[in-house]
Design an enzyme around this catalytic site. Structure first.
Site, PDB file in Angstrom:
ATOM      1  N   GLU A   1      51.355  39.793  41.013  1.00  0.00           N
ATOM      2  CA  GLU A   1      50.427  39.602  40.831  1.00  0.00           C
ATOM      3  C   GLU A   1      49.610  40.962  40.057  1.00  0.00           C
ATOM      4  OE1 GLU A   1      45.344  36.890  40.105  1.00  0.00           O
ATOM      5  OE2 GLU A   1      46.369  37.733  41.591  1.00  0.00           O
TER       6      GLU A   1
ATOM      7  N   ASP B   1      48.603  38.971  46.127  1.00  0.00           N
ATOM      8  CA  ASP B   1      47.714  38.996  45.341  1.00  0.00           C
ATOM      9  C   ASP B   1      46.626  40.222  44.646  1.00  0.00           C
ATOM     10  OD1 ASP B   1      45.005  37.352  44.655  1.00  0.00           O
ATOM     11  OD2 ASP B   1      43.763  38.341  45.941  1.00  0.00           O
TER      12      ASP B   1
END
Length: 559
Positions: free
Chosen positions: A248, A205
């Site tokens: 990401e 993330d």
């Protein structure tokens, strides 16, 4: 260059499916999706053709940020199940040919995490340096907040100790000090734990915030985030040689290359192609393929151990932040003209079907494109049936409504009362009465079957995941023509028409032997001979698409 164990690069031609356990399927009828429910639906994913399941956070949480405010990196939210349920899910998925990767969210913790609760007791606490503190509030950080509707600074005063702590996201999510060797050790322990339980890797993330030195205390340059990223990859691959790190990373292409590890490829294995995704929506808004063609020409070439992840929609707002203000407004005007459809001034909180007014021609063209480009396709749950958002749900959660399984109560997601569901389902044209998996699985002309056939065709051409993209010259502005080439000599041409008018598309493939043909992989394996110069003209319908594999004389027939 550090030595990297590559193992089996299975993820180069995987089909990834992102799902939130909480909103996927409620097995025990309490209104909340659970791990047992996800396990019950593994056969559905296997039938669809999925080979990798990405699970959004399922860890213990205070529930202020949909599971991303974590209080224990080694546990399971009791509402969803327990570690035994998780191990059974991984085992069942593996038995059906599906690997599992999990969200890795260690750029921050919840402020209710034991580390932070201890850290804020005093400046001398052993956990104090697990976080980033400052005696004064650094100025000018308001422009860098991720959620401008909620925060106006990256720093929050802790009244008890009189210092400010760093939080790139919400103030209840303090950033971890990744430069601290003790935090690095905690990261390794966490990664090792989940690998031992059978996961095949991690979706990492907010990578630019996790591997960053802008908030690291001490002398600048002491902590090298890219070197540490390589250390993380080394650790993961030592524990599991074929593990994947999917990052990401929403930054310009030139900066994404750094997170791959530069030319050495010793950083992330995979990254989402945010630049390509945003260019797709600009091309859709204009009915012109040239913005996407420009992006693909700029897309960096990667080493063999690295890969792009192609996607149409993810679980957050549909960010358009890398477009210019004028370009972004074009997309807003076309697909989200009302203020309530927009978010943070940079994105849309809508899914593709509603943005396109339910036009399946355009929907099918977009997904055909995503699967035909070199890289690994990633689906967000519900995309396979054309689910839409519910704008009555606040913020980014509008696209995270329960999965629509049937036309029954609660869309077949749960037998509980509606008030107990995580979020209300859409109604009207995109409600479960009209859009659901059960009905579409019985209709071979449905969108579900289109996606299934697309997946199986993609899996029959594994070279797509190993190929490089070449944008072919094209006189029609609305048409993107690209060739995928693999070093064995395999070639596939993709044609995608962003325009509302059909056209005759000229193609030229250099160096093709006489007697070669292009075989249509999506339309009955029809063959179209090339002339002696490798030229051909093909009809492309409005919003049409074709996958055309080169067949040379003497090649085995494509079946």
């Amino acid at each position: 260059m550090r030595m990297i164990e590559t193992g089996d690069l299975w993820w180069k031609n995987a089909v990834v499916y992102c799902a939130d356990i909480e909103t996927f399927y409620d097995w025990n009828g309490d209104g909340c999706g659970d791990i047992r429910g996800m396990t019950e639906r593994i056969e559905y994913l296997a039938d669809l053709g999925i080979t990798c399941l990405w699970l959004m956070p399922f860890y213990p949480t205070v529930r202020k940020d949909d599971g991303y405010d974590i209080t224990d990196f080694f546990g399971v939210d009791p509402r969803l199940g327990n570690l035994g349920d998780f191990v059974e899910l991984v085992r069942t998925a593996r038995a059906h040919g599906i690997r599992v990767i999990v969200d890795f969210v260690m750029n921050h913790t919840s402020d209710a995490h034991p580390w932070f609760k201890s850290a804020r007791r005093s400046r001398d606490d052993p956990y104090r340096n697990y976080y980033v503190w400052s005696d004064t509030e650094p100025k000018g950080t308001g422009k860098d907040v991720v959620f401008p509707d909620q925060e106006d600074s990256l720093w929050e005063l802790d009244p008890k100790t009189g210092q400010y702590y760093l939080h790139h996201f919400y103030k209840h999510q303090p950033d971890l000090n990744i430069a601290n060797p003790k935090v690095q050790e905690e990261i390794s322990r966490t990664l090792g734990f989940w690998l031992q339980l059978g996961v095949s890797g991690f979706r990492v993330d907010a990578v630019p915030f996790l591997f960053a030195d802008d908030g690291a205390p001490g002398d600048p340059g002491i902590f090298d985030p890219y070197e540490y990223l390589g250390d993380v990859r080394n650790f993961v691959n030592r524990r599991l040689g074929d593990a994947v790190l999917l990052g990401e990373v929403n930054v310009p292409y030139r900066d994404q290359k750094k997170f791959f590890g530069g030319n050495d490829g010793d950083g992330l294995n995979m990254q989402f192609d945010f630049i390509g995704m945003q260019s797709v929506y600009l091309s859709l808004a204009r009915g012109n393929a040239r913005p996407l063609a420009k992006a693909l020409r700029q897309r960096p070439k990667l080493d063999i151990t690295s890969q792009w992840a192609n996607f149409v929609r993810n679980h957050d707002e549909l960010t358009l932040d890398k477009l210019s203000e004028t370009e972004r407004q074009e997309v807003f005007d076309a697909f989200g003209p009302e203020e309530d459809m927009q978010l943070y001034g940079r994105g849309l909180r809508r899914r593709l079907p509603s943005m396109l007014g339910g036009d399946e021609r355009r929907m099918r063209m977009v997904y055909s494109l995503a699967f035909s480009l070199p890289g690994t396709p990633v689906l967000f749950y519900g995309e396979e049936i054309g689910m839409a958002e519910n704008l009555d749900v606040p913020g980014r959660f509008a696209v995270r409504t329960p999965m629509q399984w049937t036309d029954g109560d609660n869309g077949g997601f749960s037998t509980a009362a509606k008030r107990r569901l995580p979020r209300p389902l859409p109604d009207g044209l995109y409600g479960p009465e009209r859009v659901n998996a059960a009905a579409q699985r019985h209709d071979h002309e449905s969108f579900w079957w289109f996606i299934r056939d697309l997946i199986y065709t993609y899996r029959q051409q594994p070279e797509i995941g190993w190929s490089t993209a070449e944008v072919l010259d094209q006189p029609h502005p609305a048409v993107l023509a690209h060739a995928c080439r693999e070093k064995s000599g395999w070639v596939m041409v993709g044609l995608h028409n962003f325009g509302a008018e059909g056209c005759l598309v000229p193609l030229t493939l250099d160096g093709v032997p006489d007697g070669s043909a292009l075989v249509d992989l999506l339309d009955g394996r029809a063959a179209y001979p090339l002339d002696a110069q490798g030229r051909i003209e093909l009809q492309l319908d409005p919003y049409g698409y074709r996958w055309l594999r080169l067949l040379r004389p003497g090649d085995a027939p494509i079946v």
